[in-house]
Enzyme design. Sequence first.
Site, PDB file in Angstrom:
ATOM      1  N   ASP A 148      -9.684   2.302   2.188  1.00 16.63           N
ATOM      2  CA  ASP A 148      -9.642   1.714   3.537  1.00 16.63           C
ATOM      3  C   ASP A 148     -10.155   2.685   4.603  1.00 16.63           C
ATOM      4  O   ASP A 148     -10.882   2.297   5.520  1.00 16.63           O
ATOM      5  CB  ASP A 148      -8.195   1.364   3.927  1.00 16.63           C
ATOM      6  CG  ASP A 148      -7.672   0.141   3.188  1.00 16.63           C
ATOM      7  OD1 ASP A 148      -8.469  -0.757   2.875  1.00 16.63           O
ATOM      8  OD2 ASP A 148      -6.451   0.094   2.947  1.00 16.63           O
ATOM      9  N   LYS A 158       0.803  -1.232   0.000  1.00 15.03           N
ATOM     10  CA  LYS A 158       0.000   0.000   0.000  1.00 15.03           C
ATOM     11  C   LYS A 158       0.835   1.282   0.000  1.00 15.03           C
ATOM     12  O   LYS A 158       0.432   2.286  -0.587  1.00 15.03           O
ATOM     13  CB  LYS A 158      -0.964  -0.002   1.183  1.00 15.03           C
ATOM     14  CG  LYS A 158      -2.007  -1.104   1.083  1.00 15.03           C
ATOM     15  CD  LYS A 158      -2.972  -1.061   2.235  1.00 15.03           C
ATOM     16  CE  LYS A 158      -3.861  -2.287   2.226  1.00 15.03           C
ATOM     17  NZ  LYS A 158      -4.957  -2.214   3.183  1.00 15.03           N
ATOM     18  N   ASN A 202       1.168   1.871  21.281  1.00 10.66           N
ATOM     19  CA  ASN A 202       1.851   0.994  20.336  1.00 10.66           C
ATOM     20  C   ASN A 202       3.081   0.394  21.005  1.00 10.66           C
ATOM     21  O   ASN A 202       3.738   1.052  21.814  1.00 10.66           O
ATOM     22  CB  ASN A 202       2.288   1.787  19.097  1.00 10.66           C
ATOM     23  CG  ASN A 202       2.625   0.872  17.932  1.00 10.66           C
ATOM     24  OD1 ASN A 202       1.822   0.018  17.567  1.00 10.66           O
ATOM     25  ND2 ASN A 202       3.805   1.032  17.360  1.00 10.66           N
TER      26      ASN A 202
END
Length: 326
Positions: A152, A95, A201
């Site tokens: 998306d 992508k 994260n």
Amino acid sequence: MLFFCLGFGRQKALHSGAVPDVFAHPIDASTRYCAVFGFPVRHSASPAMHNAGLAALGLNWRYLAFSVPPQQLKMALQGAAVMRFVGINLTVPHKLLALPMMDVLDSSAKAWGAVNTVRFEGRTGDRPWQPLGQWSEAEEPEQVRAHGFNTDADALIRALDEDLRWQPEGRSVLLLGAGGAGRVAALRLAASGVRQLYLINRTRDKAHAVAVEIQQRYPGCKVSVDYPMEPVDLILNATSLGLKSTDPLPLDLERFPLHRSGAVYDMIYRPMETALLEAARRAGRPAANGLGMLLHQGTRALEIWTGRPAPVEVMRRALWEHVYAA
Ligand code: ATR
């Protein structure tokens, strides 16, 4: 897919029904092609969903899947253009790589910095570019170009609305993951008016980088790289944790128990119920998996290629059957 409120039996009933016969129109010299490129691509559900959609639209098109190594992506895209493919979907790891390979970028690809849908367009002389899917069969375009889109990001917003009746404006979100999918989700939520984002994260620097980008582009959205002190409206998992049954949860329940979130969305759709979604169900929270997001990135791609409304319910059924009933 909001399955916890409906129960599995009811959910299955919702998705049962005939999926069109994708072989009703035999392949011949006029058949047009689209495809997904990934590496690996073996588990892609896109061919099942798109071929059902194409059959429902009565198009003599087929949707294929190709395993394309990243170093050969450019060649594969050029080959597809030469063979007059209508379009290509890109999945992991293509992508970002595809961005500089496009001849033109739609505002969606520019805004979210990733391409998951390519539309090939042709022209003759200096006439306007026309999507190859809408090009008359009798004529050959002199030139072909690749036009990159991102479907998306909008698919996430549509799936949250459809599956959880959840809208971003003025809300707070605990977002787990700052990889490719997490970054796009964070930017899209901020662009849609989310008031406060909390980013978690494993690699903290990546969450920081996303936070900085949001502060620059969407200053109205407050961002913290930490667990919230107060309840949030949504927990969104954009990590890959949950794909395997042995994976730990993507969040620390001692730092943030699930009952403090209004709802939970997991971008993972296989397994149908990840450990996070199971925990959300036990905590009595509305929860949904990522099948709706997969569906709507696909329905939008089909619309971009065909210029026609997608047969959403047909594609939803085909996707559900392929992923859960096969
Ligand atoms: P995608 O394009 O699907 O987002 P990605 O960019 O590789 O794929 O991102 C995967 C996400 O899952 C990242 O947030 C990643 O954390 P890191 O940025 O620290 O790599 C997260 N992830 C993957 N494996 C993980 C693990 N074992 N523990 C915690 N997070 C993990």
